[in-house]
Design a protein around this motif. Structure first.
Motif, PDB file in Angstrom:
ATOM      1  N   ILE A 117       0.858  -1.189   0.000  1.00  0.00           N
ATOM      2  CA  ILE A 117       0.000   0.000   0.000  1.00  0.00           C
ATOM      3  C   ILE A 117       0.890   1.234   0.000  1.00  0.00           C
ATOM      4  N   SER A 118       0.932   1.930  -1.122  1.00  0.00           N
ATOM      5  CA  SER A 118       1.774   3.115  -1.265  1.00  0.00           C
ATOM      6  C   SER A 118       1.012   4.374  -0.849  1.00  0.00           C
ATOM      7  N   GLU A 119       1.734   5.471  -0.775  1.00  0.00           N
ATOM      8  CA  GLU A 119       1.100   6.746  -0.433  1.00  0.00           C
ATOM      9  C   GLU A 119       0.094   7.158  -1.496  1.00  0.00           C
ATOM     10  N   ARG A 120       0.408   6.892  -2.755  1.00  0.00           N
ATOM     11  CA  ARG A 120      -0.538   7.302  -3.801  1.00  0.00           C
ATOM     12  C   ARG A 120      -1.793   6.435  -3.784  1.00  0.00           C
ATOM     13  N   VAL A 121      -1.661   5.170  -3.407  1.00  0.00           N
ATOM     14  CA  VAL A 121      -2.847   4.319  -3.260  1.00  0.00           C
ATOM     15  C   VAL A 121      -3.697   4.829  -2.098  1.00  0.00           C
ATOM     16  N   ARG A 122      -3.047   5.256  -1.032  1.00  0.00           N
ATOM     17  CA  ARG A 122      -3.793   5.848   0.083  1.00  0.00           C
ATOM     18  C   ARG A 122      -4.527   7.116  -0.363  1.00  0.00           C
ATOM     19  N   ALA A 123      -3.910   7.881  -1.260  1.00  0.00           N
ATOM     20  CA  ALA A 123      -4.550   9.101  -1.759  1.00  0.00           C
ATOM     21  C   ALA A 123      -5.802   8.769  -2.569  1.00  0.00           C
TER      22      ALA A 123
END
Length: 312
Positions: A155-161
């Motif tokens: 889970i990357s930061e962009r997926v969290r976004a």
């Protein structure tokens, strides 16, 4: 987050409409005719989860895209992928994420080759929807979900976004740390359903009433699972149980959307859903053997050949 939804058909229109209703910055990339329909009548959704009519829908034509978007949500038919890519390419910038929710895996390869692996997320959706004669989006059941994640896992930061943008938007959404596994599991189920119902021209419940219907579905399911396992994505136990519960449900009226397309004499995703799965079969398929999956694929290609001949 600036979101570009490619098309405003049944799937893109539904999820994009829910996002816009929730106040997200959504623009629909459409052709001139659809833009006029939306201008005149709005984006209309008829759904068990709540009807919706959006006025002043933001639209853009391909030649009007002036700057990149943060997220491109792609939900076209597989046979329209090349045209879709051409239309939204100007919207892809250095930090743009492309989230496709097509079935199968071939589109992931195509998108990565075109834009680079770093721009492409994995994704899938669960929804049954169609456009009616009035060009309204008709949601056919109460399922409306999107799953997404990095194709490399985690889970990357962009997926969290993306998860933050989708949260509270009126549909179910899940950020996954194993999205390719989920995509393969859906592909196995969908290919089995499409091959079975198209081959028999019948619903699951009707097939199960025939002398060998259960054996044929079992055979197709087994072949699809074997191909997935050979590619490193064996079906999980929960997914296996869930699929069997649907595929062997006595009296079920369920058919694949591909069969509904055949009955409507429309184009089908034979190569993307069944043909590409066969192509990835490798050593799973015996040399020269005519498997059930190959029989089903030949059946679908014969339909396409007949359609082409009649059109000519």
């Amino acid at each position: 987050m600036r979101i570009l939804v490619v098309g405003a058909g049944a799937t893109g229109g539904y999820f994009g409409g829910r996002l816009a209703q929730a106040g997200r910055d959504v623009t629909f990339l459409v052709r001139a005719k659809r833009a006029e329909e939306l201008r005149r009548s709005g984006l209309v959704i008829k759904s068990p989860r709540g009807d919706l009519t959006l006025r002043d829908v933001k639209t853009v034509l391909a030649d009007q895209i002036a700057q990149p978007y943060d997220l491109v949500l792609l939900s076209c038919k597989a046979y329209n992928l090349d045209d879709a890519i051409e239309s939204f390419t100007p919207a892809v910038g250095e930090a743009t994420m492309i989230l496709p929710v097509l079935n199968g895996m071939h589109h992931i390869d195509v998108l990565k080759q075109k834009f680079g692996a770093e721009k492409v997320l994995g994704g899938q959706c669960v929804i049954a929807a169609t456009l009616n004669r009035e060009r309204e989006i008709v949601h056919l059941n109460d399922m409306h979900a999107i799953g997404f994640g990095e194709t490399g896992g985690g889970i990357s930061e962009r997926v969290r976004a993306v998860a933050s943008a989708f949260e509270g938007a009126g549909f179910d959404s899940t950020a996954s740390d194993s999205i390719l596994q989920q995509m393969w599991e859906k592909w196995v189920f969908l290919a089995t359903l499409a091959a079975s119902t198209c081959l028999h021209r019948a619903a699951i419940g009707d097939i199960l009433k025939t002398p060998d219907g259960r054996r044929i579905i079992e055979g197709l399911f087994g072949e699809c699972k074997a191909i997935a396992a050979a590619n490193g994505y064996p079906l999980g136990e929960a997914s296996n149980v869930r699929a069997q519960g649907i595929l062997f449900a006595e009296g079920s009226p369920l058919t694949a959307s591909m069969l509904r397309d055949i009955e409507g004499q429309s184009r089908i995703e034979a190569d993307h859903i069944v043909g590409d799965l066969i192509a990835r079969g490798g050593d799973v398929q015996k040399e020269g053997a005519l498997s059930l999956l190959r029989v089903a694929y030949s059946h679908l290609k014969a339909y396409e050949a007949r359609q082409a001949r009649q059109a000519a």
